[in-house]
Design an enzyme around this catalytic site. Structure first.
Site: not given
Length: 345
Positions: A148-150
């Protein structure tokens, strides 16, 4: 390599097309779209006219598996599992940009993503695809769970500290801010211009789906359970993530030594840039690129290390990292097709 992209008209899909259209070792042969079936991709996104003019097709998993060496999937998890079952024995590769293959524990995935089906999760020989930390495994894997990005911004920001045992493992507070594109291409009330413009708002406080992913991977690095507090915020910009991470140091330290430690840890990582002491990263400096910039400061009164990590959520946080993983899987230099100079201003 023949490439297929499932869900080609979402933000991560079109970013894959943008980058792969100039990749010297790639030919995109299949694009799917539920909303724009039978249209040219260049009709939906005129900016890529002349770079890619394929017709968007309905989802046909047998066709994409038959004709493609590597499949990028941005569709929901049941597609991920079906494709994974189809490629087991035929040498094809799957890079999944959703959450289906990010978890070690299937019950965690089911709980956090409200997935109701039962299946033999461990039959899928998957690797969590944070490139800088799992290169050797990625090279040999058939299935990649793209991070995921985070988590990409947070894990890269914290990995050297846990690897060297410098911080208390349960004292971490993460404050992350993301551009609106992180919510995806589908229209949502909260993402209307009037709701986002001139507004800064937290969301999914204490219950964001990326929490277990971050804790899982950081616990592996620390060799013990890591828990953190994570609060994401939506900011009125299109792209970018800034994660500000507060950590309690185990002993008195200084910024120069922390800088040297990070430089050594990431010395062979093309896409990780460490800010010199006294300078801090900003999202604009990685805009449109696959880079992650990391900076830090020590709050001496409380002996708190503040780590600041920035990425473009659609590139290093999604499509760029997926292509970086593809390069590894097929024996190419990691930066092949990815040396994108950040856009400024």
């Amino acid at each position: 390599m023949n490439v297929g992209i499932l869900g080609a008209t979402g933000y991560t899909g079109i970013e894959l097309i943008r980058i792969l259209s100039k990749h010297p070792k790639v030919k995109i042969v299949y694009l799917s779209s539920k909303n724009f079936e039978s249209k040219l991709i260049s009709e939906v996104y005129p900016g890529i006219q002349g770079y890619n003019d394929l017709i968007l097709e309905e989802v046909d998993l047998e066709k994409v598996v038959k004709n493609c060496d590597v499949i990028f999937n941005t569709l929901p998890p049941h597609f991920s599992f079906e494709i994974a079952g189809m490629i087991k024995d035929n040498g094809k590769r799957l890079i999944d940009l959703g959450a289906a293959f990010r978890f070690d524990n299937f019950d965690n995935f089911k709980r956090w993503y409200n997935f109701k089906e039962d299946l033999e999760y461990n039959e899928y020989q998957r690797v969590y695809g944070l490139t800088e930390l799992s290169r050797d495994l990625i090279k040999e894997s058939k299935i990649i769970g793209n991070p995921g990005c985070y988590p990409t911004s947070v894990i890269l920001g914290l990995a050297p500290l846990f690897k060297n045992g410098l911080i208390e493992k349960n004292s971490i507070v993460v404050d992350s801010k993301s551009g609106v594109s992180g919510a995806g291409h589908d229209p949502k009330y909260n993402n209307l211009y009037a709701e986002c413009n001139e507004n800064l708002k937290p969301y999914n406080v204490t219950k964001h789906r990326h929490i277990p992913e971050m804790e899982q991977e950081l616990s592996k690095i620390a060799n013990s359970q890591v828990n953190l507090i994570f609060t994401p915020h939506l900011v009125p910009m299109t792209r970018g993530i800034l994660s500000t991470i507060y950590c309690q140091l185990k002993s008195i330290d200084n910024v120069q030594r922390i800088y040297n430690l990070y430089k050594e840890f990431y010395q062979n990582d093309h896409f990780i840039k460490i800010c010199k002491p006294g300078t801090y990263p900003s999202t604009k400096n990685v805009y449109g690129s696959n880079y992650c910039h990391i900076g830090f400061e020590i709050e001496e009164r409380t002996n708190t290390l503040i780590v600041m990590s920035v990425i473009d959520n659609l590139v290093k946080g999604a499509s760029g990292q997926a292509i970086q993983n593809m390069n590894l899987m097929f024996g190419l230099p990691e930066n092949k097709g990815l040396d994108l100079v950040p856009i400024y201003p």
